[in-house]
Design an enzyme around this catalytic site. Structure first.
Site, PDB file in Angstrom:
ATOM      1  N   HIS A   1      28.795  47.116  24.918  1.00  0.00           N
ATOM      2  CA  HIS A   1      29.734  47.461  23.922  1.00  0.00           C
ATOM      3  C   HIS A   1      30.443  49.128  24.093  1.00  0.00           C
ATOM      4  CE1 HIS A   1      31.722  45.465  20.493  1.00  0.00           C
ATOM      5  NE2 HIS A   1      32.329  46.738  20.391  1.00  0.00           N
TER       6      HIS A   1
ATOM      7  N   CYS B   1      38.005  39.738  38.463  1.00  0.00           N
ATOM      8  CA  CYS B   1      38.228  40.387  37.189  1.00  0.00           C
ATOM      9  C   CYS B   1      37.006  40.532  36.411  1.00  0.00           C
ATOM     10  CB  CYS B   1      39.152  38.908  36.658  1.00  0.00           C
ATOM     11  SG  CYS B   1      38.062  37.412  36.757  1.00  0.00           S
TER      12      CYS B   1
HETATM   13  C1  PEP Z   1      32.981  37.711  34.662  1.00  0.00           C
HETATM   14  O1  PEP Z   1      32.009  37.212  34.423  1.00  0.00           O
HETATM   15  O2  PEP Z   1      32.973  38.769  35.579  1.00  0.00           O
HETATM   16  C2  PEP Z   1      34.029  37.496  33.997  1.00  0.00           C
HETATM   17  C3  PEP Z   1      35.134  38.048  34.034  1.00  0.00           C
HETATM   18  O3  PEP Z   1      34.128  36.608  32.932  1.00  0.00           O
HETATM   19  P1  PEP Z   1      33.374  36.919  31.464  1.00  0.00           P
HETATM   20  O4  PEP Z   1      33.124  38.253  31.340  1.00  0.00           O
HETATM   21  O5  PEP Z   1      34.574  36.719  30.453  1.00  0.00           O
HETATM   22  O6  PEP Z   1      32.239  36.120  31.268  1.00  0.00           O
END
Ligand code: PEP
Ligand code: MG
Length: 570
Positions: A205, A502
């Site tokens: 966080h 991402c």
């Molecule tokens: C990841 O796992 O890097 C991702 C973008 O998905 P989340 O953080 O929502 O699991």
């Protein structure tokens, strides 16, 4: 001088500012800051064994408790009204806990039976802690908020100073074990100019809020206690070091330079490209229509990840196709005609949705989560894809639609068929090592892939992404993770299809260069990170990125990979 990174313990800890004590941790938000150290206020002390209160006084104690809870709730709500984005959401949710009727009536019930109010507040909290913990996932994470509310209410009852982050008189470096969400959300970046945490990982966080606010931040600095409380200290969010009593003139000049660089980044307007003209799309991660519209104020070229599950965390029942379509259309419209990548529900594990019921699993991160929930609830994914098709109808751009947690080629093929049937552009996330290893075969089935480095790191290193103790393992700079990303990038090159990232890794300007060197051509992260990433990419050539990637891949630890990339890029 001390190093908290056991892997790097043999290497000398850099001390360019001639500090008397230097400790190291995991860097999460770049930049240099200098100021007096402040620490989070202590938890209020109360007598857990105080005698029972006399019957005639109990009603007054109950009222005092109700008043204290309301004061704390109102204070948090007021801070929420002066904040925006994630900060406002966290503060509002925490204010809701202070005003929660179930919690208040449990505590007043205990007071009515004679428990002094502070002890009743503590006992009522523990009941809810047990309940939240057994629910797991995001509910379990709220335990920190519950205990934070408890401490604030007890301090209010006892007339003690509010625990948590003090308000410094001059810009200061905040050192703590880890911050409660309400503390991170209320941070004023003009006064708290650096964050150093003993615990916490790159996706904790504290790290997420620090990124949003652009505050230099280092987490998992195990020896942080060695920095004296009354010292002046610097924090270097690029190298992951914190040092006390540095040479004042040297550090002041370096901080001034770092501010100039931050100002230069803030002026970056995009689009993303290397200095020799290789396009790299800089995109935003969003959670709903509001965050998508806010993201348009940053120099991003579209959405690289819309985490649809985040829009439905508070829903007990499945949203209708029409409700979903309206929400998805809001996000597509916010980026009128630009690229928008929407992920189907990533329910389960750390993000349980009440309407996607799953059996209690001993190991939910490895269980029925992400695209796997289509096995148990095929109708929910079908409804979502129908809603996406309806949202796309008449929109200025066709959304790219990807599935989370794909592990096999068959899963990718089955998902792509569903998406193509509805006239949308199919892709999958690469978050499971098997998908990276079979990237060529997976790319033969879909039009693009997006690497979720948060989960790819968790599954490659077999280290829980939420664990503060394992922060050095859940570091996307781990060479094994980089090697898998390189396999996906090379497959993307062969197939001539887009490979994006991402996860949080896309927010790190230095790592962004390495990712481009590994074949990644779009980077999606919190919009606040976009300009620093874009600026850095605009200063390097593709060949330099490749050289940095080769150097990082040849390293044997995350910190060595970081150092090797930094020296390769000069
Ligand atoms: C990841 O796992 O890097 C991702 C973008 O998905 P989340 O953080 O929502 O699991
Ligand atoms: Mg993920």
């Amino acid at each position: 001088m001390k190093s908290s990174d056991t892997a790097a313990a043999a290497a000398p800890v850099p001390n360019p500012f001639d500090a008397s004590v230097v400790v190291t941790g995991t860097p999460v938000v770049g930049g240099l800051a200098y100021g007096p150290v402040i620490r989070v206020g202590a938890r209020p002390a109360f007598d857990a064994d105080a005698p029972a209160i006399a019957e005639g006084e109990r009603a007054a104690h109950e009222q005092a408790f109700v008043d204290a809870a309301e004061t704390v709730g109102a204070r948090l709500a007021d801070r929420a009204s002066h904040s925006t984005g994630v900060s406002a959401e966290v503060l509002t949710a925490t204010a809701g806990l202070a005003r929660d009727r179930g919690w208040i009536s449990t505590a007043t019930g205990l007071i009515a039976s004679g428990r002094p109010a502070p002890a009743a507040a503590a006992a009522a909290t523990e009941k809810f802690v047990e309940m939240f913990t057994s629910l797991g996932g995001l509910m379990a994470e709220r335990v920190t908020d519950l205990r934070d509310v408890r401490d604030r209410v007890i301090a209010e009852l006892l007339g003690q100073p509010e625990p948590g982050v003090p308000t410094p008189e001059v810009p200061a470096i905040l050192c703590a074990d880890d911050l409660a969400p309400a503390d991170t959300a209320g941070l004023n970046p003009d006064l708290v100019v650096g964050l150093a945490m003993r615990l916490g990982g790159p996706s904790s966080h504290t790290a997420i809020i620090a990124r949003q606010l652009g505050i230099p931040c280092v987490v998992a600095a195990a020896d942080l206690g060695d920095i004296p409380s009354d010292a002046a200290a610097y924090i270097d969010g690029d190298t992951g070091t914190i040092g006390s009593e540095p040479d004042e003139s040297v550090i002041s000049a370096a901080v001034a330079l770092s501010r100039e660089q931050a100002a230069e980044a803030a002026a970056w307007t995009g689009p993303g490209t290397t200095v020799d003209g290789v396009p790299v799309a800089v995109l935003a991660n969003v959670a709903d229509g509001v965050s998508a519209r806010t993201a348009t104020n940053s120099p991003v070229q579209g959405v690289g990840l819309f985490r649809t599950e985040l829009a439905f965390l508070d829903r007990a029942t499945e949203p209708t196709v029409a409700e979903q379509a309206a929400l998805y259309r809001e996000v597509i419209d916010a980026f009128d005609g630009q690229k928008v990548v929407i992920r189907t529900l990533d329910a389960g594990s750390d993000k349980p949705l009440r309407f996607v019921e799953t059996d209690l699993e001993p190991n939910p991160a490895m269980g029925v989560r992400g695209n796997r929930t289509a096995l148990t609830h095929p109708e929910i994914r079908r409804g979502q894809l129908d809603a996406l098709a309806s949202a796309a109808d008449g929109a200025a751009s066709v959304p790219w639609v990807m599935a989370p947690m794909i592990a096999t080629v068959d899963e990718a093929r089955e998902f792509a068929a569903q998406v193509r049937d509805r006239g949308l552009i199919p892709g999958v996330m690469v978050e499971v090592p098997s998908a990276a290893i079979l990237a060529d075969a997976i790319l033969a089935e879909v039009d693009f892939v997006s690497i979720g480095t948060n989960d790819l790191t968790q599954y490659t290193m077999a280290a829980d992404r939420m664990s503060p103790e394992l922060a050095s393992l859940t570091d996307p700079w781990q060479p094994a993770v980089l090697a898998l990303i390189g396999m996906v990038g090379a497959a993307g090159d062969r197939a001539d299809k887009n490979v994006g990232v991402c996860g949080e890794a896309a927010a790190d300007p230095l790592l962004a260069c390495v990712l481009v060197g590994l074949g990644v051509r779009s980077l999606s992260s919190a919009p606040a990170a976009s300009s620093a990433v874009g600026l850095k990419l605009g200063q390097v050539t593709l060949e330099q990125c490749r050289e940095a990637a080769r150097a990082a891949l040849a390293a044997t630890s995350a910190s060595d990979a970081r150092d090797a990339a930094r020296s390769a890029l000069g």
